[in-house]
Design a protein around this motif. Structure first.
Motif, PDB file in Angstrom:
ATOM      1  N   LYS A   1      -1.540  11.089  -9.670  1.00 24.22           N
ATOM      2  CA  LYS A   1      -1.256   9.685  -9.948  1.00 24.22           C
ATOM      3  C   LYS A   1      -2.429   9.040 -10.678  1.00 24.22           C
ATOM      4  O   LYS A   1      -3.580   9.420 -10.507  1.00 24.22           O
ATOM      5  CB  LYS A   1      -0.992   8.925  -8.640  1.00 24.22           C
ATOM      6  N   GLN A   2      -2.083   8.049 -11.475  1.00 21.62           N
ATOM      7  CA  GLN A   2      -3.120   7.258 -12.116  1.00 21.62           C
ATOM      8  C   GLN A   2      -3.783   6.373 -11.051  1.00 21.62           C
ATOM      9  O   GLN A   2      -3.181   6.080 -10.017  1.00 21.62           O
ATOM     10  CB  GLN A   2      -2.510   6.379 -13.214  1.00 21.62           C
ATOM     11  N   ASP A   3      -4.992   5.932 -11.322  1.00 20.82           N
ATOM     12  CA  ASP A   3      -5.745   5.128 -10.358  1.00 20.82           C
ATOM     13  C   ASP A   3      -4.952   3.920  -9.876  1.00 20.82           C
ATOM     14  O   ASP A   3      -4.870   3.661  -8.678  1.00 20.82           O
ATOM     15  CB  ASP A   3      -7.059   4.633 -10.973  1.00 20.82           C
ATOM     16  N   PHE A   4      -4.378   3.176 -10.807  1.00 21.61           N
ATOM     17  CA  PHE A   4      -3.660   1.957 -10.432  1.00 21.61           C
ATOM     18  C   PHE A   4      -2.414   2.266  -9.613  1.00 21.61           C
ATOM     19  O   PHE A   4      -1.976   1.453  -8.816  1.00 21.61           O
ATOM     20  CB  PHE A   4      -3.304   1.123 -11.662  1.00 21.61           C
ATOM     21  N   GLU A   5      -1.820   3.470  -9.779  1.00 19.14           N
ATOM     22  CA  GLU A   5      -0.649   3.834  -8.995  1.00 19.14           C
ATOM     23  C   GLU A   5      -0.999   4.004  -7.517  1.00 19.14           C
ATOM     24  O   GLU A   5      -0.167   3.765  -6.649  1.00 19.14           O
ATOM     25  CB  GLU A   5      -0.026   5.124  -9.518  1.00 19.14           C
ATOM     26  N   LEU A   6      -2.214   4.438  -7.232  1.00 20.63           N
ATOM     27  CA  LEU A   6      -2.642   4.600  -5.845  1.00 20.63           C
ATOM     28  C   LEU A   6      -2.806   3.255  -5.143  1.00 20.63           C
ATOM     29  O   LEU A   6      -2.764   3.173  -3.926  1.00 20.63           O
ATOM     30  CB  LEU A   6      -3.957   5.382  -5.770  1.00 20.63           C
ATOM     31  N   LEU A   7      -2.977   2.201  -5.917  1.00 19.19           N
ATOM     32  CA  LEU A   7      -3.188   0.871  -5.345  1.00 19.19           C
ATOM     33  C   LEU A   7      -1.891   0.095  -5.137  1.00 19.19           C
ATOM     34  O   LEU A   7      -1.890  -0.953  -4.497  1.00 19.19           O
ATOM     35  CB  LEU A   7      -4.113   0.063  -6.256  1.00 19.19           C
ATOM     36  N   ALA A   8      -0.794   0.594  -5.648  1.00 18.87           N
ATOM     37  CA  ALA A   8       0.482  -0.125  -5.588  1.00 18.87           C
ATOM     38  C   ALA A   8       0.919  -0.363  -4.144  1.00 18.87           C
ATOM     39  O   ALA A   8       0.888   0.528  -3.308  1.00 18.87           O
ATOM     40  CB  ALA A   8       1.552   0.657  -6.325  1.00 18.87           C
ATOM     41  N   GLY A   9       1.299  -1.581  -3.857  1.00 22.24           N
ATOM     42  CA  GLY A   9       1.855  -1.916  -2.557  1.00 22.24           C
ATOM     43  C   GLY A   9       0.849  -2.157  -1.451  1.00 22.24           C
ATOM     44  O   GLY A   9       1.233  -2.399  -0.312  1.00 22.24           O
ATOM     45  N   LEU A  10      -0.437  -2.100  -1.764  1.00 16.29           N
ATOM     46  CA  LEU A  10      -1.438  -2.362  -0.732  1.00 16.29           C
ATOM     47  C   LEU A  10      -1.506  -3.854  -0.428  1.00 16.29           C
ATOM     48  O   LEU A  10      -1.304  -4.683  -1.313  1.00 16.29           O
ATOM     49  CB  LEU A  10      -2.821  -1.896  -1.179  1.00 16.29           C
ATOM     50  N   PRO A  11      -1.810  -4.200   0.811  1.00 20.41           N
ATOM     51  CA  PRO A  11      -1.954  -5.625   1.138  1.00 20.41           C
ATOM     52  C   PRO A  11      -3.209  -6.209   0.477  1.00 20.41           C
ATOM     53  O   PRO A  11      -4.097  -5.476   0.051  1.00 20.41           O
ATOM     54  CB  PRO A  11      -2.096  -5.617   2.667  1.00 20.41           C
ATOM     55  N   ASP A  12      -3.253  -7.517   0.377  1.00 18.32           N
ATOM     56  CA  ASP A  12      -4.412  -8.190  -0.219  1.00 18.32           C
ATOM     57  C   ASP A  12      -5.620  -8.178   0.703  1.00 18.32           C
ATOM     58  O   ASP A  12      -6.757  -8.197   0.244  1.00 18.32           O
ATOM     59  CB  ASP A  12      -4.063  -9.632  -0.577  1.00 18.32           C
ATOM     60  N   THR A  13      -5.387  -8.169   2.018  1.00 17.90           N
ATOM     61  CA  THR A  13      -6.482  -8.155   2.987  1.00 17.90           C
ATOM     62  C   THR A  13      -6.200  -7.109   4.061  1.00 17.90           C
ATOM     63  O   THR A  13      -5.059  -6.688   4.258  1.00 17.90           O
ATOM     64  CB  THR A  13      -6.658  -9.526   3.661  1.00 17.90           C
ATOM     65  N   PHE A  14      -7.243  -6.705   4.757  1.00 15.81           N
ATOM     66  CA  PHE A  14      -7.159  -5.679   5.786  1.00 15.81           C
ATOM     67  C   PHE A  14      -7.812  -6.177   7.066  1.00 15.81           C
ATOM     68  O   PHE A  14      -8.730  -6.990   7.021  1.00 15.81           O
ATOM     69  CB  PHE A  14      -7.862  -4.401   5.324  1.00 15.81           C
ATOM     70  N   ALA A  15      -7.355  -5.658   8.191  1.00 11.98           N
ATOM     71  CA  ALA A  15      -7.923  -6.040   9.479  1.00 11.98           C
ATOM     72  C   ALA A  15      -9.352  -5.531   9.619  1.00 11.98           C
ATOM     73  O   ALA A  15     -10.210  -6.201  10.189  1.00 11.98           O
ATOM     74  CB  ALA A  15      -7.056  -5.507  10.618  1.00 11.98           C
ATOM     75  N   ASP A  16      -9.618  -4.355   9.105  1.00  8.72           N
ATOM     76  CA  ASP A  16     -10.951  -3.747   9.185  1.00  8.72           C
ATOM     77  C   ASP A  16     -11.709  -4.068   7.894  1.00  8.72           C
ATOM     78  O   ASP A  16     -11.261  -3.720   6.800  1.00  8.72           O
ATOM     79  CB  ASP A  16     -10.823  -2.229   9.375  1.00  8.72           C
ATOM     80  N   ASP A  17     -12.843  -4.719   8.022  1.00 13.18           N
ATOM     81  CA  ASP A  17     -13.633  -5.097   6.849  1.00 13.18           C
ATOM     82  C   ASP A  17     -14.046  -3.895   6.010  1.00 13.18           C
ATOM     83  O   ASP A  17     -14.132  -3.985   4.789  1.00 13.18           O
ATOM     84  CB  ASP A  17     -14.886  -5.874   7.258  1.00 13.18           C
ATOM     85  N   ARG A  18     -14.298  -2.751   6.650  1.00  8.27           N
ATOM     86  CA  ARG A  18     -14.695  -1.552   5.898  1.00  8.27           C
ATOM     87  C   ARG A  18     -13.567  -1.085   4.990  1.00  8.27           C
ATOM     88  O   ARG A  18     -13.812  -0.682   3.852  1.00  8.27           O
ATOM     89  CB  ARG A  18     -15.111  -0.428   6.843  1.00  8.27           C
ATOM     90  N   ASP A  19     -12.330  -1.153   5.478  1.00  8.71           N
ATOM     91  CA  ASP A  19     -11.183  -0.782   4.643  1.00  8.71           C
ATOM     92  C   ASP A  19     -11.051  -1.745   3.473  1.00  8.71           C
ATOM     93  O   ASP A  19     -10.789  -1.329   2.338  1.00  8.71           O
ATOM     94  CB  ASP A  19      -9.888  -0.793   5.454  1.00  8.71           C
ATOM     95  N   ASP A  20     -11.236  -3.019   3.750  1.00  3.15           N
ATOM     96  CA  ASP A  20     -11.136  -4.030   2.706  1.00  3.15           C
ATOM     97  C   ASP A  20     -12.172  -3.785   1.620  1.00  3.15           C
ATOM     98  O   ASP A  20     -11.851  -3.788   0.427  1.00  3.15           O
ATOM     99  CB  ASP A  20     -11.307  -5.425   3.316  1.00  3.15           C
ATOM    100  N   VAL A  21     -13.406  -3.531   1.995  1.00  2.00           N
ATOM    101  CA  VAL A  21     -14.475  -3.285   1.022  1.00  2.00           C
ATOM    102  C   VAL A  21     -14.189  -2.017   0.223  1.00  2.00           C
ATOM    103  O   VAL A  21     -14.335  -2.000  -1.006  1.00  2.00           O
ATOM    104  CB  VAL A  21     -15.852  -3.198   1.726  1.00  2.00           C
ATOM    105  N   ALA A  22     -13.754  -0.955   0.892  1.00  2.00           N
ATOM    106  CA  ALA A  22     -13.482   0.311   0.200  1.00  2.00           C
ATOM    107  C   ALA A  22     -12.380   0.141  -0.840  1.00  2.00           C
ATOM    108  O   ALA A  22     -12.509   0.627  -1.974  1.00  2.00           O
ATOM    109  CB  ALA A  22     -13.093   1.389   1.212  1.00  2.00           C
ATOM    110  N   VAL A  23     -11.320  -0.559  -0.496  1.00  2.00           N
ATOM    111  CA  VAL A  23     -10.220  -0.757  -1.444  1.00  2.00           C
ATOM    112  C   VAL A  23     -10.649  -1.687  -2.574  1.00  2.00           C
ATOM    113  O   VAL A  23     -10.302  -1.456  -3.735  1.00  2.00           O
ATOM    114  CB  VAL A  23      -8.960  -1.274  -0.725  1.00  2.00           C
ATOM    115  N   GLN A  24     -11.421  -2.707  -2.272  1.00  2.00           N
ATOM    116  CA  GLN A  24     -11.901  -3.613  -3.323  1.00  2.00           C
ATOM    117  C   GLN A  24     -12.790  -2.865  -4.326  1.00  2.00           C
ATOM    118  O   GLN A  24     -12.690  -3.101  -5.535  1.00  2.00           O
ATOM    119  CB  GLN A  24     -12.657  -4.803  -2.717  1.00  2.00           C
ATOM    120  N   VAL A  25     -13.636  -1.981  -3.830  1.00  2.00           N
ATOM    121  CA  VAL A  25     -14.491  -1.184  -4.723  1.00  2.00           C
ATOM    122  C   VAL A  25     -13.632  -0.275  -5.592  1.00  2.00           C
ATOM    123  O   VAL A  25     -13.841  -0.159  -6.797  1.00  2.00           O
ATOM    124  CB  VAL A  25     -15.534  -0.375  -3.916  1.00  2.00           C
TER     125      VAL A  25
END
Length: 75
Positions: free
Chosen positions: A38-62
């Motif tokens: 998959k292309q990079d942007f395809e892996l991001l499809a459907g993810l929520p805007d925020t996460f309960a765990d700050d580490r997950d949020d930071v990892a996805v934002q990066v």
């Protein structure tokens, strides 16, 4: 590595319209194919805007930042 595996598994689940209860039945080979096919942007499809765990949020934002700037490539 965990972020890529999680994103790939999520992308496969979204593509297959799986319910949460079916997520554990995903074959590892299908997740691996998604991670490399998959292309990079395809892996991001459907993810929520925020996460309960700050580490997950930071990892996805990066990852989003790298995908948006074209600095990473999964395909």
């Amino acid at each position: 590595m965990e972020v890529f595996a999680s994103l790939a598994a999520h992308a496969v689940a979204v593509d297959a319209s799986l319910f949460a209860s079916e997520f554990e039945t995903l074959p590892l080979s299908v997740v691996a194919d998604a991670a490399t096919g998959k292309q990079d942007f395809e892996l991001l499809a459907g993810l929520p805007d925020t996460f309960a765990d700050d580490r997950d949020d930071v990892a996805v934002q990066v990852f989003r930042l790298y995908a948006d700037t074209g600095l990473c490539s999964s395909g």
